[in-house]
Design an enzyme around this catalytic site. Structure first.
Site, PDB file in Angstrom:
ATOM      1  N   ASP A  35      33.907  32.249  41.478  1.00  0.00           N
ATOM      2  CA  ASP A  35      33.723  33.220  42.561  1.00  0.00           C
ATOM      3  C   ASP A  35      32.498  34.113  42.368  1.00  0.00           C
ATOM      4  O   ASP A  35      32.449  35.218  42.887  1.00  0.00           O
ATOM      5  CB  ASP A  35      34.989  34.095  42.684  1.00  0.00           C
ATOM      6  CG  ASP A  35      35.293  34.868  41.400  1.00  0.00           C
ATOM      7  OD1 ASP A  35      34.657  34.597  40.371  1.00  0.00           O
ATOM      8  OD2 ASP A  35      36.174  35.750  41.444  1.00  0.00           O
ATOM      9  N   ASP A  82      33.074  38.790  37.475  1.00  0.00           N
ATOM     10  CA  ASP A  82      32.293  39.817  38.178  1.00  0.00           C
ATOM     11  C   ASP A  82      32.594  41.229  37.671  1.00  0.00           C
ATOM     12  O   ASP A  82      31.693  42.073  37.634  1.00  0.00           O
ATOM     13  CB  ASP A  82      32.445  39.700  39.699  1.00  0.00           C
ATOM     14  CG  ASP A  82      33.871  39.893  40.161  1.00  0.00           C
ATOM     15  OD1 ASP A  82      34.795  39.727  39.338  1.00  0.00           O
ATOM     16  OD2 ASP A  82      34.063  40.210  41.349  1.00  0.00           O
ATOM     17  N   ASP A 131      37.610  30.940  38.341  1.00  0.00           N
ATOM     18  CA  ASP A 131      37.698  31.133  39.794  1.00  0.00           C
ATOM     19  C   ASP A 131      36.480  30.633  40.586  1.00  0.00           C
ATOM     20  O   ASP A 131      36.562  30.459  41.798  1.00  0.00           O
ATOM     21  CB  ASP A 131      37.902  32.628  40.106  1.00  0.00           C
ATOM     22  CG  ASP A 131      39.156  33.175  39.458  1.00  0.00           C
ATOM     23  OD1 ASP A 131      40.109  32.400  39.258  1.00  0.00           O
ATOM     24  OD2 ASP A 131      39.189  34.381  39.138  1.00  0.00           O
ATOM     25  N   ARG A 151      40.900  43.753  28.854  1.00  0.00           N
ATOM     26  CA  ARG A 151      40.480  44.570  29.990  1.00  0.00           C
ATOM     27  C   ARG A 151      40.435  46.001  29.462  1.00  0.00           C
ATOM     28  O   ARG A 151      41.261  46.392  28.645  1.00  0.00           O
ATOM     29  CB  ARG A 151      41.439  44.396  31.160  1.00  0.00           C
ATOM     30  CG  ARG A 151      41.378  42.944  31.683  1.00  0.00           C
ATOM     31  CD  ARG A 151      41.829  42.793  33.115  1.00  0.00           C
ATOM     32  NE  ARG A 151      41.191  41.643  33.753  1.00  0.00           N
ATOM     33  CZ  ARG A 151      41.692  40.395  33.757  1.00  0.00           C
ATOM     34  NH1 ARG A 151      42.829  40.139  33.168  1.00  0.00           N
ATOM     35  NH2 ARG A 151      41.050  39.420  34.362  1.00  0.00           N
ATOM     36  N   GLY A 209      39.216  37.733  32.342  1.00  0.00           N
ATOM     37  CA  GLY A 209      40.081  36.563  32.142  1.00  0.00           C
ATOM     38  C   GLY A 209      39.388  35.508  31.291  1.00  0.00           C
ATOM     39  O   GLY A 209      38.201  35.259  31.464  1.00  0.00           O
ATOM     40  N   ARG A 244      42.106  34.070  42.435  1.00  0.00           N
ATOM     41  CA  ARG A 244      42.026  35.459  42.951  1.00  0.00           C
ATOM     42  C   ARG A 244      41.675  35.443  44.431  1.00  0.00           C
ATOM     43  O   ARG A 244      42.340  34.774  45.199  1.00  0.00           O
ATOM     44  CB  ARG A 244      41.037  36.273  42.115  1.00  0.00           C
ATOM     45  CG  ARG A 244      41.562  36.489  40.697  1.00  0.00           C
ATOM     46  CD  ARG A 244      40.963  37.690  40.057  1.00  0.00           C
ATOM     47  NE  ARG A 244      39.526  37.547  39.927  1.00  0.00           N
ATOM     48  CZ  ARG A 244      38.752  38.383  39.269  1.00  0.00           C
ATOM     49  NH1 ARG A 244      39.278  39.427  38.682  1.00  0.00           N
ATOM     50  NH2 ARG A 244      37.458  38.185  39.190  1.00  0.00           N
ATOM     51  N   THR A 259      34.474  32.190  34.258  1.00  0.00           N
ATOM     52  CA  THR A 259      35.741  32.426  34.957  1.00  0.00           C
ATOM     53  C   THR A 259      36.156  31.130  35.634  1.00  0.00           C
ATOM     54  O   THR A 259      35.294  30.406  36.155  1.00  0.00           O
ATOM     55  CB  THR A 259      35.615  33.540  36.023  1.00  0.00           C
ATOM     56  OG1 THR A 259      36.733  33.452  36.917  1.00  0.00           O
ATOM     57  CG2 THR A 259      34.357  33.426  36.858  1.00  0.00           C
TER      58      THR A 259
HETATM   59  P1  ADP Z   1      36.474  39.669  35.170  1.00  0.00           P
HETATM   60  O1  ADP Z   1      35.267  39.935  34.342  1.00  0.00           O
HETATM   61  O2  ADP Z   1      37.153  38.381  34.804  1.00  0.00           O
HETATM   62  O3  ADP Z   1      36.196  39.813  36.655  1.00  0.00           O
HETATM   63  P2  ADP Z   1      37.807  42.296  35.212  1.00  0.00           P
HETATM   64  O4  ADP Z   1      37.526  42.536  36.644  1.00  0.00           O
HETATM   65  O5  ADP Z   1      39.165  42.648  34.696  1.00  0.00           O
HETATM   66  O6  ADP Z   1      37.590  40.763  34.783  1.00  0.00           O
HETATM   67  O7  ADP Z   1      36.713  43.089  34.352  1.00  0.00           O
HETATM   68  C1  ADP Z   1      36.696  43.018  32.961  1.00  0.00           C
HETATM   69  C2  ADP Z   1      36.298  44.332  32.377  1.00  0.00           C
HETATM   70  O8  ADP Z   1      34.966  44.679  32.799  1.00  0.00           O
HETATM   71  C3  ADP Z   1      37.139  45.538  32.783  1.00  0.00           C
HETATM   72  O9  ADP Z   1      38.343  45.651  32.075  1.00  0.00           O
HETATM   73  C4  ADP Z   1      36.196  46.685  32.450  1.00  0.00           C
HETATM   74  O10 ADP Z   1      36.191  46.963  31.078  1.00  0.00           O
HETATM   75  C5  ADP Z   1      34.837  46.106  32.836  1.00  0.00           C
HETATM   76  N1  ADP Z   1      34.478  46.564  34.188  1.00  0.00           N
HETATM   77  C6  ADP Z   1      34.983  46.132  35.369  1.00  0.00           C
HETATM   78  N2  ADP Z   1      34.466  46.824  36.410  1.00  0.00           N
HETATM   79  C7  ADP Z   1      33.611  47.740  35.872  1.00  0.00           C
HETATM   80  C8  ADP Z   1      32.759  48.771  36.410  1.00  0.00           C
HETATM   81  N3  ADP Z   1      32.691  49.009  37.719  1.00  0.00           N
HETATM   82  N4  ADP Z   1      32.028  49.491  35.537  1.00  0.00           N
HETATM   83  C9  ADP Z   1      32.085  49.270  34.212  1.00  0.00           C
HETATM   84  N5  ADP Z   1      32.851  48.326  33.646  1.00  0.00           N
HETATM   85  C10 ADP Z   1      33.614  47.564  34.444  1.00  0.00           C
END
Ligand code: ADP
Length: 319
Positions: free
Chosen positions: A129, A103, A127, A72, A11, A171, A125
């Site tokens: 968090d 995260d 959030d 994403r 995000g 979230r 972020t």
């Molecule tokens: P944020 O970083 O805001 O928490 P997301 O949870 O959507 O957002 O994660 C962003 C991107 O990070 C995902 O679309 C993916 O490409 C990558 N990602 C998330 N989890 C994993 C994971 N367990 N292993 C590898 N890449 C990941």
């Protein structure tokens, strides 16, 4: 080390641009070449990578969103996807990476570091968090957007003797709700970390009525429930009429506050410093107003918690 890359992922958050600017300019100041990777991990896999100059990051410190775009990318969760990303980095001669995101993005960053590619995470972020940092980039700006909305809604709530339920983002975390509820003088704050029974909300409104107070503001974090569902419950259980406002994505945009710009600049600068010192697999953060770093792996094992003292204080002040 000669060449580093920077990307934003997950995000978007106000202040990400200030962090990018800081990584680029601090890197160049210290003799590095800095490459921007566009559209997060998705652009990493496809090789959407361009060299950034000092001027490439001019006029962005005050802008919300991210000039590198975000995305994403499910493919990056697979070893094959990450291998493609590493091949692109090698092709461009990029030796280390700064990932600005939440995260989820940090999980990707940790996996890159585990496979031998030096990566540093910068928490971006709204959030708030992420464990290991008191604040994430974008939280302060989002908070100020929410407070502006609460203040406006309060004018109508007071004029019409109404109860308003305002749903905010976050979230699974309650920080936006807790901080904005406290700063906006909400009568009730519902957060996932302290799910208050609906009866308590009702009795609080009834106590207010008994004192002659006919309006109230309830702030609810999206991680608890939708504001609409709470409104139905209040109607059903307490025959209380409410109006609902879901703030939604206005919380993610806008010009970053001075605090977020400075925080982002400090964290981006620290990320480059760590890479120059040969460190990897770390996230940067701010704790007790000092810039710190922690192992991303350790941080991802921890659970983010709202400040208990703040939860207690908010309860005490909303009598
Ligand atoms: P944020 O970083 O805001 O928490 P997301 O949870 O959507 O957002 O994660 C962003 C991107 O990070 C995902 O679309 C993916 O490409 C990558 N990602 C998330 N989890 C994993 C994971 N367990 N292993 C590898 N890449 C990941």
């Amino acid at each position: 080390m000669k060449r580093i890359g920077v990307l934003t992922s997950g995000g978007d958050a106000p202040g990400m641009n200030a962090a990018i600017r800081s990584v680029v300019r601090k890197g160049i100041y210290h003799g590095l070449e800095v490459y921007g990777i566009f559209h997060g991990y998705s652009g990493l896999i496809s090789g959407n990578i361009k060299k950034l100059e000092v001027g490439s990051v001019g006029d962005i410190v005050q802008r919300g969103g991210t000039m590198l775009y975000s995305a994403r990318c499910e493919e990056f969760k697979t070893p094959e996807g990450r291998q493609k990303g590493i091949e692109q980095l090698n092709k461009f001669g990029i030796e280390a990476l700064v990932v600005i995101g939440g995260d989820g993005s940090f999980r990707g960053a940790e996996k890159l570091s585990e496979s031998g590619f030096p990566t540093i995470g910068v928490p971006g972020t709204i959030d708030n968090d992420i464990p290991g940092t008191d604040f994430t980039i974008g939280f302060d700006t989002a908070l100020n957007t929410v407070i502006d909305a609460i203040d406006k809604i309060r004018d109508t709530a007071t004029s019409h003797d109404r109860t308003f339920i305002i749903e905010v983002m976050g979230r699974d975390a309650g920080d936006i709700a807790l901080w904005s509820g406290l700063a906006g003088g909400a009568e009730s704050i519902l957060i996932p970390e302290n799910p208050k029974e609906i009866d308590q909300v009702i009795s609080r409104i009834e106590q207010g009525h008994a004192r002659g107070k006919k309006h109230s503001i309830i702030v609810v974090a999206e991680g608890v429930s939708s504001a609409g569902a709470i409104a139905e419950q209040l109607k059903k259980q307490g025959n209380i009429e409410t109006r609902v406002t879901v703030l939604g994505h206005i919380q993610r945009g806008g010009s970053p506050t001075a605090y977020d710009r400075v925080l982002a600049s400090r964290l981006g600068g620290k990320a480059v410093e760590l890479l120059l010192n040969g460190e990897a697999g770390k996230m940067v953060g701010i704790q007790n107003n000092r810039i710190v770093s922690h192992s991303i792996g350790d941080i991802l094992k921890e659970k983010h918690c709202c400040d208990d003292e703040l939860i207690t204080l908010a309860r005490e002040l909303s009598i």
